[in-house]
Design an enzyme around this catalytic site. Structure first.
Site, mmCIF file in Angstrom:
data_model
loop_
_atom_site.group_PDB
_atom_site.id
_atom_site.type_symbol
_atom_site.label_atom_id
_atom_site.label_comp_id
_atom_site.label_asym_id
_atom_site.label_seq_id
_atom_site.Cartn_x
_atom_site.Cartn_y
_atom_site.Cartn_z
ATOM 1 N N GLY A 1 0.808 -1.209 0.000
ATOM 2 C CA GLY A 1 0.000 0.000 0.000
ATOM 3 C C GLY A 1 0.843 1.262 0.000
ATOM 4 N N SER A 2 0.384 2.264 0.732
ATOM 5 C CA SER A 2 0.910 3.627 0.602
ATOM 6 C C SER A 2 2.340 3.830 1.071
ATOM 7 C CB SER A 2 -0.007 4.602 1.336
ATOM 8 O OG SER A 2 -1.266 4.673 0.695
ATOM 9 N N VAL A 3 2.930 2.854 1.776
ATOM 10 C CA VAL A 3 4.338 3.026 2.141
ATOM 11 C C VAL A 3 5.194 3.123 0.877
ATOM 12 C CG1 VAL A 3 4.118 1.878 4.364
ATOM 13 C CG2 VAL A 3 4.717 0.541 2.365
ATOM 14 N N LYS B 1 4.690 4.944 -1.568
ATOM 15 C CA LYS B 1 4.731 6.322 -2.055
ATOM 16 C C LYS B 1 6.062 6.995 -1.739
ATOM 17 C CE LYS B 1 -0.271 6.719 -1.837
ATOM 18 N NZ LYS B 1 -1.455 7.164 -1.079
#
Length: 605
Positions: free
Chosen positions: A311-313, A315
């Site tokens: 997921g967003s890690v 980014k």
């Protein structure tokens, strides 16, 4: 024979004559007959013969006793010579053979970085039988089954009736069992001394240390990877793990699992300066002392073998790529007002701002749309190359064999580039993630991860993957996420934590499953000069009243990191310090960048 003796003389007790006493002489003078005295000495002759006979018998007995003792000592001497000289080679060979028997060889201890024993070998007794010598197999099987509850009477009876010279009945007895079997006094039963592997901390370090077979052969973890090194040595193998931090991590993850009714968890602490793994936890775990009874899910190592969409890690990696390639500047930004449509897919923000966001704001608010714009400007080939340089597209090289293979797109198209930018469409292990994150915060060098303690003067293999300037910018962005974004619940006061939360739905049968998510947080501290990357991941947490029904990384995993850092900081000589100056500079950095990008200052919101 008659002897004439002078009346004035007398035989003494030894057959010698002596002068008569005055009284005897007076008596002789009064002899009325006036005749010479005649004495019969036959009594004296008998006495003299008895004494001589007694002396001869005593002498004979002494000689016989001496001969017996001499013969005994001579026999003992011959036997000693036979044992030490004639049979020396045979006994040496027998000893060597005994050492080579399963379970009898020396095996080195495994210790943590501070010398705490994680695995050791203890002497035990194992029961075997010469079935040819057991007089009553039925009786023996019945009595042994009472002492060995794990064995059936039929199994024992079959072995005792096998007629074999050697058959194992039970390996690694307890002292009580050995004593009870000894008291039976059954012929043909014997014991062999063996070594049994013992793990004092049980499930706490199971996935790292691993376990051995009943014959002390490494079957998992470090026990397997370093099997040859551990066998035949007394030297301990020192791991990089700190059992104190391992305990904290396991305790905090277990608490989160219980609170959110999760099915599993994983956590790691990674030293960004030398690549050492200080903690590696996978839950549920198992007791390596009883590894045979562990279920597959407990033995599965989520920290190194499991691969997940993070997921967003991810980014952070997209931002680092775009900044390091010069595609964007920290003061740039993107319009995130409109969702992005690709074929039948639509990419939206979880909590949209519907406006222009600066690069820091894209990370703070975890904007999928802004991240996709960054990735698309970089392009697919740059994204693939960058992630490859970080070691995210191939299995990690590590000190245990339980290593997962990352899942990548079969064809890396534009849509894959978009989804991978925010951590979907690519699955990696926590080990790969923390190693890559270490390079983002330590000045830009990707270090070789190690589960074995490195010496202070050892050169750590490293490859530069981003510039020091980019690393500094990423550290500021990570701190801002904790101060103002989804990572606020990871803010351990005084420890300057920076990081990024991540939430990703799990895939089953090729489809994403709602309400079955991986919630995680990736952090580093102290962010001004990072020493450790910390990671926590909770598998399928359920929202609760306290979190308003949310089970995302910011609600579930970020608090785990906060408590972990607060507890481990003093143990690794990092005391909490209120560094308002550093935070003020980071805040001013955000204000300046937002102003230059034309965005809205967080201070005004």
């Amino acid at each position: 024979m008659t002897i004439h003796v002078n009346p004035s003389d007398r035989l003494d007790g030894r057959g010698k004559t002596r002068a008569a006493s005055d009284t005897e002489q007076t008596g002789a003078a009064c002899n009325p007959c006036g005749l010479d005295r005649h004495i019969d000495h036959s009594a004296y002759t008998v006495l003299d013969g008895t004494v001589k006979q007694a002396l001869e018998v005593g002498k004979t007995r002494l000689i016989a006793t001496g001969l017996v003792i001499s013969v005994a000592f001579f026999a003992i001497g011959v036997r000693l010579v036979d044992l030490t000289l004639l049979q020396g080679n045979t006994r040496t060979a027998s000893s060597q053979t005994a050492k080579n028997l399963p379970g009898t060889a020396v095996r080195g201890d495994i210790v943590d970085r501070n010398g705490v024993i994680l695995a050791t070998s203890l002497p035990t007794a194992s029961l075997f039988a010469d079935a040819r010598l057991v007089p009553d197999a039925e009786f023996a099987a019945r009595e042994l089954q009472k002492i060995l509850p794990g064995k059936s009477r039929a199994e024992l009876l079959a072995k005792l009736k096998s007629g074999k010279q050697f058959v194992w009945l039970q390996r690694h007895l307890t002292p009580r069992q050995q004593s009870q079997i000894n008291s039976l006094g059954i012929p043909g039963l014997n014991f062999r001394r063996e070594q049994r592997r013992f793990y004092p901390h049980g499930a706490l370090t199971a996935h790292a240390v691993g376990f051995t077979s009943i014959d002390n052969e490494g079957l998992a973890g470090v026990e397997q990877s370093f099997d040859d090194m551990l066998n035949g040595t007394d030297d301990p193998l020192r791991l990089s793990l700190d059992v104190r931090i391992q305990h904290i991590m396991a305790e905090e993850l277990s608490a989160a699992m219980a609170e959110f009714s999760a099915i599993g968890a994983a956590g790691m602490v990674y030293d960004v300066q030398n690549g050492e793994v200080v903690s590696m936890v996978s839950l549920p775990s198992y007791n390596p002392n009883e590894a045979g009874s562990a279920v597959d899910d407990a033995r599965f190592n989520r920290a190194t073998l499991g691969v997940y969409e993070m997921g967003s890690v991810f980014k952070l990696f997209t931002a680092a790529m775009a900044l390091d390639e010069g595609i964007i500047r920290i003061s740039d930004g993107y319009d995130t007002s409109d969702p992005i449509r690709v074929g039948r897919f639509t990419i939206r923000d979880y909590k949209p701002k519907n406006r222009w966001l600066s690069i820091p704001e894209i990370l703070i608010y975890s904007s999928n749309i802004g991240t996709v714009h960054m990735a698309m400007e970089a392009g697919t080939s740059k994204q693939k190359a960058f992630l490859s340089n970080l070691g995210l597209t191939r299995p990690a090289k590590f000190d245990i064999s339980e290593i997962g293979h990352p899942r990548l797109p079969n064809r890396w198209r534009d849509v894959n580039t978009m989804t991978i930018s925010f951590g979907h469409g690519i699955a990696v292990s926590p080990l790969q993630l923390v190693r890559a994150a270490g390079a983002l915060v330590n000045g830009g060098e990707l270090k070789q991860a190690s589960l074995v303690k490195r010496s202070d003067d050892e050169t750590v293999p490293a490859t530069r993957v981003i510039s020091e300037r980019t690393s500094q910018q990423i550290r500021r962005l990570m701190r801002l996420v904790v101060l103002h974004g989804t990572g606020r619940k990871a803010n351990a006061e005084g420890f300057m934590v920076g990081g990024k939360s991540g939430t990703a739905e799990k895939i089953r049968d090729g489809r994403y499953v709602k309400n079955a998510r991986m919630s995680s947080f990736l952090g580093a501290f102290p962010i001004t000069n990072p020493r450790y990357v910390v990671f926590a991941m909770i598998d399928e947490p359920k929202g609760i009243k306290r979190t308003h029904g949310f089970a995302t990384g910011g609600w579930v995993a970020a608090p785990v990191i906060k408590r972990l850092v607060e507890r481990m900081g003093p143990l690794v000589s990092i005391e909490p310090i209120e560094d308002h100056i550093a935070d003020d500079r980071i805040e001013q950095f955000l204000v300046d960048v937002t102003a230059r990008s034309g965005g809205h200052s967080l201070a005004s919101q």
